[in-house]
Design a protein around this motif. Structure first.
Motif, PDB file in Angstrom:
ATOM      1  N   LYS A 154      30.516  51.601  41.034  1.00 20.08           N
ATOM      2  CA  LYS A 154      31.333  52.170  42.172  1.00 20.08           C
ATOM      3  C   LYS A 154      32.015  53.545  41.193  1.00 20.08           C
ATOM      4  O   LYS A 154      32.535  53.473  40.245  1.00 20.08           O
ATOM      5  N   ALA A 155      31.821  54.274  42.200  1.00 17.54           N
ATOM      6  CA  ALA A 155      32.155  55.862  41.632  1.00 17.54           C
ATOM      7  C   ALA A 155      33.760  55.812  41.286  1.00 17.54           C
ATOM      8  O   ALA A 155      34.497  55.404  41.660  1.00 17.54           O
ATOM      9  N   GLY A 156      33.639  56.242  40.083  1.00 23.37           N
ATOM     10  CA  GLY A 156      35.060  56.491  39.423  1.00 23.37           C
ATOM     11  C   GLY A 156      35.774  55.188  39.163  1.00 23.37           C
ATOM     12  O   GLY A 156      36.801  55.133  39.023  1.00 23.37           O
ATOM     13  N   ARG A 157      35.052  54.005  38.982  1.00 24.59           N
ATOM     14  CA  ARG A 157      35.558  52.682  38.611  1.00 24.59           C
ATOM     15  C   ARG A 157      36.002  52.562  37.316  1.00 24.59           C
ATOM     16  O   ARG A 157      35.203  52.758  36.284  1.00 24.59           O
ATOM     17  N   ARG A 158      37.308  51.955  37.157  1.00 27.37           N
ATOM     18  CA  ARG A 158      37.892  51.588  35.821  1.00 27.37           C
ATOM     19  C   ARG A 158      38.637  50.379  35.890  1.00 27.37           C
ATOM     20  O   ARG A 158      39.374  50.424  36.889  1.00 27.37           O
ATOM     21  N   GLU A 159      38.078  49.484  35.015  1.00 28.23           N
ATOM     22  CA  GLU A 159      38.804  48.079  35.198  1.00 28.23           C
ATOM     23  C   GLU A 159      39.145  47.817  33.771  1.00 28.23           C
ATOM     24  O   GLU A 159      38.435  47.863  32.585  1.00 28.23           O
ATOM     25  N   ALA A 160      40.232  47.037  33.641  1.00 28.33           N
ATOM     26  CA  ALA A 160      40.904  46.790  32.370  1.00 28.33           C
ATOM     27  C   ALA A 160      41.420  45.502  32.389  1.00 28.33           C
ATOM     28  O   ALA A 160      42.269  45.143  33.426  1.00 28.33           O
ATOM     29  N   LYS A 161      41.225  44.465  31.347  1.00 25.87           N
ATOM     30  CA  LYS A 161      41.822  43.115  31.524  1.00 25.87           C
ATOM     31  C   LYS A 161      42.480  42.819  30.162  1.00 25.87           C
ATOM     32  O   LYS A 161      41.676  42.925  29.118  1.00 25.87           O
ATOM     33  N   VAL A 162      43.699  42.041  30.100  1.00 22.50           N
ATOM     34  CA  VAL A 162      43.987  41.457  28.749  1.00 22.50           C
ATOM     35  C   VAL A 162      44.476  40.054  29.011  1.00 22.50           C
ATOM     36  O   VAL A 162      45.203  39.786  30.081  1.00 22.50           O
ATOM     37  N   THR A 163      43.975  39.124  28.319  1.00 26.57           N
ATOM     38  CA  THR A 163      44.335  37.759  28.560  1.00 26.57           C
ATOM     39  C   THR A 163      44.823  37.117  26.982  1.00 26.57           C
ATOM     40  O   THR A 163      44.248  37.408  26.138  1.00 26.57           O
ATOM     41  N   LEU A 164      45.859  36.253  27.223  1.00 21.73           N
ATOM     42  CA  LEU A 164      46.577  35.679  25.993  1.00 21.73           C
ATOM     43  C   LEU A 164      46.603  34.115  26.536  1.00 21.73           C
ATOM     44  O   LEU A 164      46.637  33.739  27.664  1.00 21.73           O
ATOM     45  N   GLY A 165      46.044  33.267  25.559  1.00 18.06           N
ATOM     46  CA  GLY A 165      46.079  31.986  25.573  1.00 18.06           C
ATOM     47  C   GLY A 165      46.743  31.246  24.546  1.00 18.06           C
ATOM     48  O   GLY A 165      46.731  31.870  23.555  1.00 18.06           O
ATOM     49  N   THR A 166      47.343  30.225  24.843  1.00 17.74           N
ATOM     50  CA  THR A 166      47.931  29.284  23.869  1.00 17.74           C
ATOM     51  C   THR A 166      47.882  27.629  23.909  1.00 17.74           C
ATOM     52  O   THR A 166      47.953  27.153  25.348  1.00 17.74           O
ATOM     53  N   ALA A 167      47.653  26.943  23.024  1.00 20.33           N
ATOM     54  CA  ALA A 167      47.630  25.663  23.342  1.00 20.33           C
ATOM     55  C   ALA A 167      48.144  25.045  21.795  1.00 20.33           C
ATOM     56  O   ALA A 167      48.222  25.745  20.944  1.00 20.33           O
ATOM     57  N   ASP A 168      48.269  23.704  21.655  1.00 16.77           N
ATOM     58  CA  ASP A 168      48.629  23.031  20.523  1.00 16.77           C
ATOM     59  C   ASP A 168      47.635  23.204  19.480  1.00 16.77           C
ATOM     60  O   ASP A 168      47.970  23.315  18.156  1.00 16.77           O
ATOM     61  N   VAL A 169      46.292  23.479  20.084  1.00 18.32           N
ATOM     62  CA  VAL A 169      45.208  23.531  18.935  1.00 18.32           C
ATOM     63  C   VAL A 169      44.548  24.978  19.005  1.00 18.32           C
ATOM     64  O   VAL A 169      43.762  25.063  18.099  1.00 18.32           O
ATOM     65  N   ALA A 170      45.012  25.711  19.776  1.00 17.88           N
ATOM     66  CA  ALA A 170      44.325  26.973  19.814  1.00 17.88           C
ATOM     67  C   ALA A 170      44.986  28.339  20.376  1.00 17.88           C
ATOM     68  O   ALA A 170      46.364  27.966  21.063  1.00 17.88           O
ATOM     69  N   LYS A 171      44.715  29.468  19.806  1.00 21.14           N
ATOM     70  CA  LYS A 171      45.553  30.716  20.228  1.00 21.14           C
ATOM     71  C   LYS A 171      44.420  31.397  20.452  1.00 21.14           C
ATOM     72  O   LYS A 171      43.324  31.727  19.681  1.00 21.14           O
ATOM     73  N   THR A 172      44.396  32.364  21.761  1.00 26.86           N
ATOM     74  CA  THR A 172      43.362  33.137  22.103  1.00 26.86           C
ATOM     75  C   THR A 172      43.898  34.682  22.534  1.00 26.86           C
ATOM     76  O   THR A 172      44.862  34.575  23.076  1.00 26.86           O
ATOM     77  N   LEU A 173      42.947  35.686  22.301  1.00 22.53           N
ATOM     78  CA  LEU A 173      43.077  36.936  22.733  1.00 22.53           C
ATOM     79  C   LEU A 173      41.938  37.494  23.307  1.00 22.53           C
ATOM     80  O   LEU A 173      40.772  37.345  22.561  1.00 22.53           O
ATOM     81  N   ASN A 174      41.845  37.886  24.348  1.00 24.80           N
ATOM     82  CA  ASN A 174      40.637  38.659  24.783  1.00 24.80           C
ATOM     83  C   ASN A 174      41.047  39.878  25.726  1.00 24.80           C
ATOM     84  O   ASN A 174      42.091  39.897  26.500  1.00 24.80           O
ATOM     85  N   SER A 175      40.490  40.960  25.474  1.00 24.82           N
ATOM     86  CA  SER A 175      40.525  42.204  26.151  1.00 24.82           C
ATOM     87  C   SER A 175      39.245  42.675  26.843  1.00 24.82           C
ATOM     88  O   SER A 175      38.222  42.573  25.926  1.00 24.82           O
ATOM     89  N   SER A 176      39.145  43.335  27.859  1.00 22.97           N
ATOM     90  CA  SER A 176      37.956  43.965  28.319  1.00 22.97           C
ATOM     91  C   SER A 176      38.103  45.314  29.000  1.00 22.97           C
ATOM     92  O   SER A 176      39.071  45.397  29.599  1.00 22.97           O
ATOM     93  N   LEU A 177      37.112  45.972  29.029  1.00 26.90           N
ATOM     94  CA  LEU A 177      37.247  47.435  29.537  1.00 26.90           C
ATOM     95  C   LEU A 177      35.854  47.595  30.518  1.00 26.90           C
ATOM     96  O   LEU A 177      34.700  47.515  29.773  1.00 26.90           O
ATOM     97  N   MET A 178      35.863  47.940  31.624  1.00 29.30           N
ATOM     98  CA  MET A 178      34.863  48.479  32.056  1.00 29.30           C
ATOM     99  C   MET A 178      35.040  49.827  32.949  1.00 29.30           C
ATOM    100  O   MET A 178      35.956  50.218  33.561  1.00 29.30           O
ATOM    101  N   ILE A 179      33.931  50.590  32.750  1.00 31.22           N
ATOM    102  CA  ILE A 179      33.943  52.158  33.222  1.00 31.22           C
ATOM    103  C   ILE A 179      32.552  52.252  33.821  1.00 31.22           C
ATOM    104  O   ILE A 179      31.605  51.946  33.312  1.00 31.22           O
ATOM    105  N   ALA A 180      32.626  52.853  35.142  1.00 33.02           N
ATOM    106  CA  ALA A 180      31.471  53.143  35.793  1.00 33.02           C
ATOM    107  C   ALA A 180      31.713  54.520  36.858  1.00 33.02           C
ATOM    108  O   ALA A 180      32.714  54.763  37.209  1.00 33.02           O
ATOM    109  N   ASP A 181      30.426  54.994  36.916  1.00 30.76           N
ATOM    110  CA  ASP A 181      30.675  56.226  37.750  1.00 30.76           C
ATOM    111  C   ASP A 181      29.281  56.552  38.198  1.00 30.76           C
ATOM    112  O   ASP A 181      28.351  56.288  37.993  1.00 30.76           O
TER     113      ASP A 181
END
Length: 716
Positions: A154-181
């Motif tokens: 998609k022309a001029g498309r920019r997407e970004a995501k940040v995800t934080l997760g927590t549990a008794d047995v786990a901790k997670t961090l995820n980040s993503s970036l999508m650029i399209a033109d």
């Protein structure tokens, strides 16, 4: 009884749907016949003769998953092995272990590459096919899962995501970036992802032996404090050029790096019997893996009915691993000090072509070829001091796998109600392996796979259709399975044996018959009932033997096996039952699988790790244009399994409940909240050996806790 209650709970939406269908059918508005390829009306699942289920980008993103196996476990007919929250092998028809083919952009995934290191944010869609097609490899006895990387621009498309997760047995961090033109004759998209996981789990381990009369002779308990860290980075650029003369050139690449470190000390508590040689042990490991994959595709429109496609690509997989093992006796003295390093490098190239044309009216003909070569080089260094004796060795292993295939297929649309698919694929694989500690091994296989599929839309109905498919598929022998090298266990026993390959292995060959009935309430609402049966020759199963000094487990061909099953799936809006109902979509599936191995005595002589019963129930609620929520409950049972005359396993039921909520804060921002494994049920697996002198069992129970994830997404 808990198993039956879970299945009954999962089946509730289907039971509700049945009276709704009966009540609504007389008032249904007739629909026009939908012809394949007609703009705005094409539905791949309903209209393609070669049936497939498409998981869209929106469905992939729904729960904010950072793992691809979490996405797949909610799809109808797909289950995972292992404990909830730990990923696991993917199964279709209840079968994993290589029976389910994993493809990336239509090509087989690189051996040794984990799809969990492929971020969901880089994926455009997933195609699930229960029957093989000639234009892809027929190494798909259970079916294929084709993962399509992001293509749409998609022309001029920019997407970004940040995800934080927590549990008794786990901790997670995820980040993503999508650029399209898009430019005039050029378009591009670049996806990037970073994932970090800290996982701490303390499984309980119980080992016991008896004398065959029900009297315990040994009982040991242990707890392993397992701490794992994973770091992963991915980059997926895609470039596309529109060339003169109606040609296009597309470059699709994937770069992936992952590092997994693990620290896992364990201590045994002896309640009965003699203590083992190692009472305490420590395992420290680090595994680095780098993948670089790149494909170049040239497509030329020859005339309005004909198209030529050429595709070439290369793959480089580089891995380094280090394992340090320490074992201590009852007096605290070191009885084992082992350090192993593994350096592996795998490179390969592919080249294929495909020609598509309209031969005569209503015939779409496709023919082509696939060529591939994969080289693997592995070096392992081991230094070991055990009971005062020092050992050191170095092993090298090289393998070359050559694949060649020719295929042709014809899809014949006789009329809008009836179509046939006829395909034929010849595939040849040659594997050559050499090493400094075994004689050279060469293995060749040639498989001819005819495939017939038909789609019949019933007369006087625009909603009902029947499918039938007959196919020849196979499961190739992996190079590592052919190498007669011994991988030594830390504590050798009948339940923790050494591992070895078998240079005499042959591929498994299967004939399969699939049939299904589908009724479409609306464009995207349906109920489907399907059944299948498969016969597998040269079935490969693990064979355990004692060589006079140590227990060794090696694969072997052992006659014939059979599997069959049925599956029910439905999805529909609640408004089909009640016009004033809220905007809730219902999803449900239930699968029952049976199998038997001729050379293994029953009962429970199923395929190794096959899932007999699985069910999925899901609800999605669109409360308003800015808020939606839902949940999915998945169930898969385990039970006893007889692997051979002496080997057996047992796995507990697996129940997962996942929930999500999505807020669209404004046109640019949205927030997603999800809870995974809400039930938090532990998972237990038992590996056992039994003969006339008694039995030996090793049981491991994994604790599970809910995982809370928060995701912030933006488009700019």
């Amino acid at each position: 009884m808990p198993n039956y209650r879970a299945c009954a709970f999962a089946a509730l939406p289907a039971l509700l749907a049945c009276p709704a269908y009966a009540a609504d059918a007389p008032q249904a508005t007739p629909q026009s016949v939908e012809i394949k390829g007609e703009a705005g009306k094409y539905n791949a699942r309903r209209d393609d003769t070669a049936a497939k289920v498409v998981v869209t980008e929106a469905e992939i993103a729904k729960y904010g998953d950072t793992s691809l196996t979490d996405v797949l476990k909610r799809q109808a007919g797909i289950t995972l092995d292992g404990a909830p929250g730990q990923g696991g092998g993917i199964r279709m028809r209840g079968l994993g272990n290589g029976y389910t083919q994993i493809l990336i952009n239509g090509e087989a995934a690189t051996p040794g590459f984990s799809i969990d290191s492929l971020a969901p944010s880089l994926i455009e869609k997933i195609e699930i096919s229960r029957t093989a097609t000639a234009d892809t490899s027929t190494q798909a006895i259970a079916g294929s899962i084709n993962i399509i990387l992001r293509k749409s621009v998609k022309a001029g498309r920019r997407e970004a995501k940040v995800t934080l997760g927590t549990a008794d047995v786990a901790k997670t961090l995820n980040s993503s970036l999508m650029i399209a033109d898009k430019l005039k004759d050029f378009s591009y998209s670049v996806g990037a992802n970073f994932n970090a996981l800290n996982f701490n789990q303390d499984p309980d381990i119980v080992e016991q032996e008896d004398d065959g009369q029900g009297h315990l002779t040994a009982l040991r308990r242990a707890t392993r404090a397992d701490a794992t860290q994973r770091r992963m980075m991915s980059l997926a650029p895609r470039l596309q050029w529109a060339l003169d003369g109606g040609s296009t050139l597309v470059s699709q690449s994937l770069f992936n790096f992952s590092r997994v470190t693990r620290n896992a000390p364990r201590s045994w508590n002896i309640e009965l019997g003699e203590p083992p040689q190692i009472l305490r042990d420590k395992l420290n490991s680090r595994v680095d893996q780098t993948l670089l994959k790149s494909d170049l595709t040239w497509t030329r429109r020859i005339d309005p009915q004909s198209q030529l496609e050429l595709k070439g690509g290369g793959t480089l997989l580089d891995g380094d691993a280090r394992f340090a093992e320490l074992g201590f006796g009852g007096n605290g003295a070191t009885v084992l000090d082992r350090i192993s390093t593994v350096d592996e490098r795998q490179s390969g190239g592919t080249f294929g072509g495909k020609y598509r044309t309209q031969l005569i009216d209503k015939h779409t003909f496709v023919a082509g070829w696939d060529l591939a070569r994969t080289k693997r080089h592995e070096t392992q260094l081991r230094t070991e001091r055990q009971l005062g004796q020092a050992l050191s060795d170095a092993t090298q292993y090289r393998s070359v796998v050559d694949r060649a295939a020719l295929f042709a297929q014809d899809e014949w649309t006789i009329d809008p109600k009836l179509s046939f698919y006829l395909g034929l694929r010849w595939e040849s694989i040659r594997t050559r392996s050499t090493g400094n500690d075994f004689s050279p091994v060469e293995n060749r296989s040639n498989v001819i796979s005819p495939i017939l599929q038909t789609l019949w839309k019933l007369p006087n109905s625009d909603k009902d259709q029947v499918r039938l498919a007959l196919s020849r598929t196979y499961k190739a022998v992996e190079p590592a399975q052919l190498v007669p090298r011994l991988v030594r266990a830390l504590e050798n026993s009948s339940v923790t044996p050494d591992l070895s390959g078998n240079p005499l292995l042959k591929p498994e060959l299967a004939w399969g018959l699939d049939a299904s009935y589908e009724h479409y309430f609306t464009e995207d609402s349906l109920i489907s009932i399907s059944a299948y049966t498969k016969r597998i020759d040269d079935f490969i199963r693990p064979n355990l033997r004692f060589n006079g000094e140590r227990w060794v487990l090696a694969p072997t061909n052992d006659g014939r096996a059979r599997t069959h099953g049925v599956e029910i799936e439905t999805k529909f809006p609640l408004k089909l039952m009640w016009n004033q109902a809220p905007a809730i979509d219902v999803r449900f599936s239930l699968a029952r699988n049976w199998s038997s191995v001729d050379q293994v005595p029953g009962p429970d002589n199923r395929f190794a790790d096959q899932t007999p019963v699985s069910a999925t129930t899901g609800l999605d609620y669109q409360a308003s244009p800015t808020f939606s929520a839902g949940g999915t409950f998945t169930f898969s049972n385990g039970g006893p399994l007889q692997i051979s005359r002496t080997q057996f396993t047992y796995a507990t039921v697996r129940r997962d409940l996942d929930l999500y909520a999505l807020w669209k804060l404004n046109p640019r921002y949205q927030a997603r909240l999800s809870v995974m494994n809400l039930l938090g049920q532990s998972y237990r697996f038992v590996n056992g050996y039994r003969d006339g002198s008694g039995s030996h069992q090793l049981s491991t129970e994994y604790p599970v806790s809910p995982l809370l994830r928060i995701t912030l997404e933006t488009v700019f």
